[in-house]
Design an enzyme around this catalytic site. Structure first.
Site, mmCIF file in Angstrom:
data_model
loop_
_atom_site.group_PDB
_atom_site.id
_atom_site.type_symbol
_atom_site.label_atom_id
_atom_site.label_comp_id
_atom_site.label_asym_id
_atom_site.label_seq_id
_atom_site.Cartn_x
_atom_site.Cartn_y
_atom_site.Cartn_z
ATOM 1 N N ASP B 505 0.863 -1.183 0.000
ATOM 2 C CA ASP B 505 0.000 0.000 0.000
ATOM 3 C C ASP B 505 0.907 1.243 0.000
ATOM 4 O O ASP B 505 2.125 1.117 0.148
ATOM 5 C CB ASP B 505 -0.860 -0.062 1.279
ATOM 6 C CG ASP B 505 -2.055 0.862 1.220
ATOM 7 O OD1 ASP B 505 -2.218 1.605 0.238
ATOM 8 O OD2 ASP B 505 -2.853 0.838 2.182
ATOM 9 N N GLU B 508 2.556 5.116 -3.886
ATOM 10 C CA GLU B 508 2.466 6.130 -4.978
ATOM 11 C C GLU B 508 3.777 6.877 -5.186
ATOM 12 O O GLU B 508 4.050 7.248 -6.328
ATOM 13 C CB GLU B 508 1.329 7.103 -4.667
ATOM 14 C CG GLU B 508 -0.052 6.473 -4.712
ATOM 15 C CD GLU B 508 -0.360 5.606 -3.495
ATOM 16 O OE1 GLU B 508 0.277 5.844 -2.447
ATOM 17 O OE2 GLU B 508 -1.195 4.699 -3.596
ATOM 18 N N ASP B 583 -9.312 3.948 -1.470
ATOM 19 C CA ASP B 583 -10.172 4.257 -0.320
ATOM 20 C C ASP B 583 -11.512 4.854 -0.741
ATOM 21 O O ASP B 583 -11.694 6.068 -0.734
ATOM 22 C CB ASP B 583 -9.422 5.191 0.630
ATOM 23 C CG ASP B 583 -8.147 4.529 1.132
ATOM 24 O OD1 ASP B 583 -8.035 3.302 1.004
ATOM 25 O OD2 ASP B 583 -7.269 5.238 1.654
#
Lengths: 522, 901
Positions: B505, B508, B583
């Site tokens: 996770d 980015e 999300d």
């Protein structure tokens, strides 16, 4: 309208495989006429006797719907033919039906009944089938019944030992609880007797007052209001001035809250500034727990002052001294202090009066009436008050006695006990019929005892969540001890507490249900 | 969403400048004389045994500096699969004298190294292409029957790709070609053309980006592409937006590709999200075109459908790097998928368990919590395969550690899960908390992302102060491998456990105190490349490293195929990871948008995708939760997840009737696993979508091009229209063609409802809470496993049910792919079978394709328990006593004449 024809090499390999294993694992039962059907307990084997069809072939009928006739080899052929699943006691071909579990013989241990979807899936479900017979096709699971049964025996022994000890303690607790109940009941009875007496006394006084009404009406109560009123006004005005200050403070707080609200709404939650995040969450917590009732409290104060002023009219006057006022620390406590002072002053100086008067009147018995109208009023009022207070005490006792404290009132014995424990990074304190707290934060107050669970509610409020609350699951054991705590939902806690109060004699099935295999020892 | 935290085109320096440039050029019209031309003399053909390309030079003149010329080397190659690749670099950056000696000042040209599956691209042979050159243009004729022509005009520069003589794509049609060449800051004014703006060339005025030192000044590239007679464009994820791309000129809100941790994203938005795949598909009935823009920097794409022609015009701008793109061309979008996959790789064939149900939540608190959930699933007879642990399992968010008091025995927990075939997925993010051995080693080995002074960059994320592993550095791989080592003493991996898999996770990367919640763009990576050049591939490099480590870890054990989920991704991520849409929120609109988002992901070669079932933020109503499960069972990646502040919502929490309805939905997913697995197998060989837009199967019906709430599953013929409206009592389903569609609602075939429309259109259907509307298109054969088991692994030996849905002419066929679901045996030793089943007037025939006899024999105890043949009538062959691993045929005589239907 349609026909089908199978040109496949029709074979019954699967069926053969089954019957081979049958002869291995489940020997023939008393019913000699047919081989035992795999998955069926000995007592139910009779249901699987073949019948003879018209052409002399072996047939069998679905158990719940005998109109469905199968050829005998359709039993356990890994294809579901009966709507109730009764033709497949030994496979998972039919949808699971809790009424029809697969029978494991578990020789040397206790027979088990396993759900059909656990059959031949490669998993050794030893907790139900210690003999591994649930995997009769995969053959993956060897018979572990001797080891498992030994573990079970050890477990049973230790459980029973624990239980014995715990039950002794429990018995003592029951006796204590009964004694406490008895003592409460005694107190309650005493209170009821006193109440009756006081009520009779009140009746008598009222009657007497009624009888002397004509004489007493001539009397005029000397008012003290004129004397007292400047002081009360002084009190009022100081209350009002503090009220103003309070308002100023309030508006400052509101302003600050507005600023902080702006922060909460507009801060970037992705920028992980620990100080900001911490402040935001503390502020949210603060808002959730904030009570905005100062205004109401003040109006209450005004009401009391009014009553005071009214009352003072009917009380005779005695001089009094002003107290030295100590500078209080907060407005609220100052208000309270002032108010208490004046109230006590009035009570001390005036309310005692009737008692004095009564004493003096006793000296002159022949004078009629013995008391003034004021004295009658005071006395009746005081008696009424007393009765009220007794009544409320009675209701407390009654309520308490009516509460469900479990079988034989057992919680009564531990009502005042607290269990303290540190789990993880927090310290917990649990009072059985009182409250639970975590590092001083109230998690909840006792509400009820239900299904071996203590339920606590109405704890300190969480931000973005409910008030804290907790369920405490009680597990039998000789000593009170907090075992685990978890927070399955935010601010809803779940505790496990070992305590003797829930101990019972276990049946063998119950012990078996709680028994966990130690796979490392297999 | 706090959209003011993210740049739009107006306040992004390079986008603003390119838009200004484009607007100036457009307003000048034919008066404009381009500064760019191709030097005809420079154009030459280079060919050899395994190379074949055309090279030349683009020359850019500077109006204010007539004596200076900027040389831009150009390369054009024709690749296998009718792909034509164009690359434009900038010569003479070597001479740059810049203050920061750590920076690599070349234009970044390694994006393709990460995006491509194989660096050795297959070139078309010289003899398979015809070349023609004149003084003004150059043309290449290619394709199997020479149906394509790429024609390059030298001035003004224009590249047109023709199909059968008709122009399809025109590159630089509007003359927006722009390469901001290197110039010294103090001489900038001389280097600007009159059409250029100098907005934010050497500094960045945007909020948190102000500290960007922009050491190389302006470097952007821009180019326009016109798709002739194409109005339907797809792809360029990730955006919470429609399947069919929107016109962005009116809103002045172009699609942006810049991987960011976007907090509480909104639907109907062109804002950037967690991942990006710069592949655009343009589709029309007879032809499909793909544009693959190979650039990993911040990118904006303007889509113009507002013009009066039937064309779609697009303008692509990237902050830096080389111009590198591939134009793919073929008759169908499936062909583009196949050819794109040949370049970037196909999705890995996932371990079978990962197609089952994933139960996740932030967080399951401790071992007991995990094992309780595990057994509650069985108590409620909810099939599931994987339980997940979010960040709270770690000790103070230090990855590769366990919070000891809550997880004292991870190995024991993994073993207990393994008893019933269950798996555990734990999270590991690229930010590594400072001050413990893992980050200390990263810093010592100098494999962190660095700041502009070339020392390890320190920023903030979940653990507080952290460093970021630089997975672009080849040395990172062996370090990463060591963390996942196969070792009894490796506590993190549960010793020698094989049921532990990974979730990557925040890659980015998410940096809480960074600009746009990410890394400063002037940070440095391996090779001296600035972060701005590699931003969009960082996430890929990270999850790929994790995948590689897991492959090594599991090598030689029973379970060899790892599972990795990633939030950030790029073209090529499909090779090693699944993705989810990040999300989302517990609201109906997020349930709805999940479908076009996942469809888009499937269209661009990243089919293993899903959305958080139930919605991440907030508490779904029981109805929403139920509908989300009914939709989620069709996501290729099917996971329920919830935020730490939300209430528990495992399937048994809502109670009846919801729990039973959810259980039915889960059972339907599990019963159709053979369909999903077969679809994944196909996708792993040809890039085909798993969740497939309707228009893929009805290219001649333009009305179907914007259907985005309905889809097919692979090539199974299953067409699903999930209910995504609150209190729905009925639903309309679009029938895209005149084939027969049979009602397959809830997987139930007990009633044979069917539709056969004269022309495409909507049919209406009543629905209750229980209903999952599904149709199966005539002509398909699928396999199901109908018996409930606790997990996929435990279903291995259960028998199949074959469903045959006849088309209008009484035909049907389908495939069933089978392997062990966990090893690489299918690729190393042919341990798989592909059963082809076909129905014709001669009957039903099965043929087993497989090369490994031993493996084929090992499947001998798996039967076929039922064959259901559906036509407007239904026929069930019960207990045919057939085996899945052998050939068979059944003669069936139906009295009805099919062509009479």
């Amino acid at each position: 309208e349609s026909q089908s024809e199978s040109s496949s090499e029709s074979s019954s390999e699967a069926v053969q495989a089954v019957s081979e294993v049958v002869s291995e694992v489940v020997p023939e039962t008393a019913a000699e006429s047919h081989p035992a059907i795999i998955g069926v307990s000995p007592e139910d084997q009779d249901l699987y006797k073949p019948a003879t069809g018209l052409n002399g072939q072996k047939i069998w009928r679905c158990l719940s719907d005998p109109s469905i006739v199968l050829s005998y080899d359709q039993i356990n052929d890994d294809y579901c033919d009966c709507p109730d699943g009764s033709d497949e006691p030994g496979t998972n071909a039919c949808p699971y039906n809790p009424e029809r579990k697969f029978y494991c013989r578990n020789e040397g241990h206790i027979p088990g009944h396993i759900e059909n979807y656990k059959l031949n899936d490669g998993v050794c479900d030893y907790d139900i089938c210690c003999d591994g017979s649930d995997e009769y096709i995969t053959g993956k699971c060897e018979n572990k019944c001797p080891q498992i049964h030994q573990q079970f025996e050890e477990y049973k022994k230790s459980v029973n030992k624990d239980i014995e000890k715990s039950l002794q303690i429990k018995q003592q607790l029951i006796e204590e609880a009964q004694a406490k109940r008895k003592s409460s009941e005694d107190t309650l009875n005493e209170l009821k007797e006193t109440l009756a007496k006081k009520k009779a006394e009140l009746e008598r006084l009222k009657k007497e007052f009624e009888e002397n009404k004509d004489v007493l009406e001539g009397e005029v109560a000397e008012s003290v209001f004129d004397e007292l009123s400047p002081h009360i006004e002084e009190l009022s005005s100081s209350v009002r001035s503090y009220e103003k200050k309070l308002e100023t403070q309030e508006s400052k707080i509101l302003h600050l809250e507005k600023i902080l609200n702006g922060l909460v709404q507009h801060y970037n939650p992705n920028f992980n500034d620990a100080a900001v995040k911490d402040s935001v969450s503390k502020f949210q917590e603060y808002i959730s727990n904030k009570e905005v009732e100062v205004g109401e409290e003040l109006s209450e104060t005004h009401k009391v002052l009014e009553v005071l002023a009214k009352k003072s009219k009917s009380i005779s006057c005695t001089p009094y001294d002003r107290p030295d006022v100590i500078e209080p620390q907060t407005i609220k406590s100052l208000l309270q202090q002032r108010f208490t002072f004046y109230a006590q002053l009035i009570l001390a100086n005036f309310l005692q009066k009737p008692a004095d008067a009564r004493e003096s009147s006793a000296l002159f018995e022949e004078k009629k009436p013995a008391k003034s109208a004021t004295e009658y009023n005071e006395e009746i009022e005081s008696l009424e008050k007393e009765i009220k207070s007794i009544e409320s005490e009675i209701s407390i006792y009654e309520e308490d006695l009516a509460k469900d404290y479990g079988a034989k009132d057992i919680l009564r014995a531990v009502a005042s006990k607290r269990v303290n424990g540190k789990i993880g990074e927090y310290s917990y304190s649990l009072g059985f019929t009182d409250s639970i707290s975590q590092d001083g934060v109230l998690i909840g107050s006792f509400v009820e005892f239900k299904d071996n669970k203590l339920i606590y509610k109405h704890g300190a409020k969480c931000w973005n969540g409910p008030s804290r609350s907790a369920d405490v699951e009680l597990i039998c054991g000789p000593q009170n001890k907090l075992l685990t705590v978890s927070e399955p939902e935010k601010c809803e806690y779940l505790f496990e507490l070992i305590t003797p109060i829930v101990c019972e004699n276990f049946t063998e099935e119950e012990i078996l249900a709680n028994f966990k295999i130690d796979y490392n020892r297999l | 969403v706090k959209d003011y935290l993210f740049k739009n085109c107006e306040n992004s320096g390079f986008c603003h400048r390119n838009k200004h440039y484009a607007d100036q050029i457009s307003s000048l019209g034919s008066e404009y004389k381009s500064d760019y031309s191709i030097d005809a003399n420079s154009v030459e053909v280079i060919s050899g045994p395994d190379k074949f390309f055309i090279q030349g030079q683009i020359v850019k003149v500077l109006p204010n500096l007539p004596e200076e010329k900027v040389v831009l080397p150009l390369k054009i190659s024709v690749l296998e699969g009718n792909n034509i690749r164009i690359q434009v670099d900038e010569a003479k950056r070597e001479a740059i004298n810049i203050a920061n000696k750590f920076i690599n000042h070349q234009r970044y040209n390694e994006t393709s190294n990460w995006a491509f599956v194989n660096q050795e691209l297959q070139y078309v042979k010289t003899e398979d292409a015809d070349l023609k050159k004149s003084d003004t243009k150059f043309s290449i004729t290619y394709g199997k029957s020479k149906e394509y022509v790429a024609e390059l005009e030298f001035y003004p520069i224009k590249l047109t790709v023709y199909h059968l003589g008709e122009a399809q794509v025109v590159v630089n049609d509007r003359g927006f070609l722009n390469v901001e060449h290197w110039r010294p800051k103090d001489a900038n004014a001389d280097h600007l053309s009159p059409q250029e703006s100098d907005f934010n060339m050497f500094q960045d005025d945007f909020k948190d980006s102000k500290e960007d030192s922009l050491p190389l000044g302006p470097e952007s590239i821009g180019l326009d592409f016109t798709f002739k007679n194409f109005r339907n464009l797809y792809g360029i994820p990730e955006h919470a937006d429609t399947l069919n791309l929107k016109d962005t000129t009116e809103s002045n809100n172009p699609y942006r590709l810049f991987n960011v941790d976007i907090f509480e994203y909104e639907t109907d938005s062109r804002l950037p999200m967690y991942g990006s795949i710069p592949l655009l598909l343009a589709v029309k009935p007879a032809l499909s075109v793909g544009l693959f823009w190979i650039n990993s920097a911040d990118t904006f794409i303007n889509v113009d459908k507002s013009n009066s022609t039937k064309d779609s015009k697009t303008h692509w701008v990237s902050e830096n790097g080389v111009i590198d793109f591939i134009i793919l061309i073929g008759s169908t979008p499936a062909e583009i998928n196949k050819n794109y996959g040949a370049i970037t790789g196909y999705t890995q064939l996932p371990p079978l368990f990962s197609l089952g149900y994933h139960q996740c939540r932030w967080n399951y608190n401790d071992e007991k919590d995990v094992l309780d959930i595990n057994s509650l699933m069985d108590q409620h007879q909810i099939p599931y395969d994987t339980i997940w642990l979010d960040i709270e399992y770690t000790d103070s968010k230090k990855y590769f550690t366990w919070q000891e008091d809550k997880f004292p025995d991870p190995e024991g927990m993994l073993k207990e899960l393994d008893l019933t075939g269950r798996n555990l997925v734990v999270i590991i993010d690229p930010h590594i908390k400072t001050g413990y051995d893992v980050s200390n080693q990263l810093e010592k080995k100098k494999i962190c992302m660095n700041d502009p002074s070339n020392s390890s960059y320190h920023g903030h994320c979940w653990p507080g102060e952290s460093v970021w592993i630089d997975t672009l550095n080849p040395s990172s791989q062996s370090f990463w491998d060591s963390k996942f080592s196969w070792d009894k003493k490796n506590k993190f991996t549960g010793g020698e456990s094989t049921n532990l898999h990974l979730w990557n996770d925040m890659n980015e990367p998410s940096v809480f105190n960074g600009p746009e919640t990410s890394s400063p763009k002037d940070n440095l990576h391996y090779g001296g490349w600035e972060h701005r050049s590699v931003h969009n591939i960082y996430g890929l490099s990270f999850h790929e490293a994790t995948f590689n480590s897991l492959v090594k870890r599991l090598d030689g054990h029973t379970r060899e195929r790892p599972f990795v989920l990633t939030r950030s991704y790029f073209a090529g991520s499909q090779r090693t990871a699944a993705m989810w849409t990040g999300d989302n929120m517990s609201k109906w609109e997020y349930l709805k948008i999940s479908i076009p988002m996942i469809l888009t992901s499937n269209v661009v070669g990243m089919p293993f995708s899903g959305a958080d079932v139930g919605g991440f933020f907030g508490n779904p109503s029981k109805e929403l939760l139920t509908r989300w499960y009914q939709t989620g069972i069709w996501y290729p990646f099917f996971r329920a997840h919830a935020h730490i502040d939300s209430r528990r919502r495992e399937p048994w929490v809502p109670g009846e009737p919801y729990t039973s309805v959810i259980r039915e939905a889960l059972n339907l997913r599990y019963s159709l696993l053979p369909v999903f697995y077969t679809a994944f197998y196909e996708s792993s060989t040809n890039g085909s979508p798993i969740m497939k837009p309707i228009f893929y199967e009805s290219l001649n019906n333009l009305e179907s091009y914007s259907i985005e709430d309905q889809f097919f599953i692979g090539s199974s013929g299953l067409m699903v229209k999930p209910v995504t409206d609150e209190n729905a009592n009925d639903i309309t389903i679009y029938i895209p063609d005149t084939e027969i569609y049979y009602d397959f609602t809830n997987g139930d075939l007990s009633k044979v409802g069917w539709y056969n429309v004269r022309k495409p259109g909507y049919i209406r259907k009543d629905v209750t809470l229980h209903d999952i509307p599904v149709l199966i298109k005539g002509g398909h054969i699928i396999a199901r496993k109908e018996r409930y088991r606790r997990s996929t692994k435990l279903m291995a030996n259960d028998p199949y049910t074959i469903v045959v849905a006849l088309d209008k002419y009484g035909h049907a066929e389908g495939n069933i792919y089978i392997d062990d679901g966990e090893s690489f045996g299918y690729s190393t030793s042919g341990e798989s079978i592909n059963v082809h089943i076909k129905y014709s007037k001669d009957g039903l025939t099965a043929h087993v394709n497989g090369s490994n006899k031993e493996y084929i024999n090992s499947l001998g105890n798996i039967g076929i328990e039922k064959i259901i043949i559906i036509s407007p009538f239904k026929l069930i062959i019960e207990n045919p006593k057939l085996k899945i691993n052998s050939d068979w045929s059944i003669q069936i005589i139906l009295d009805i004449e099919h062509d009479e239907l």
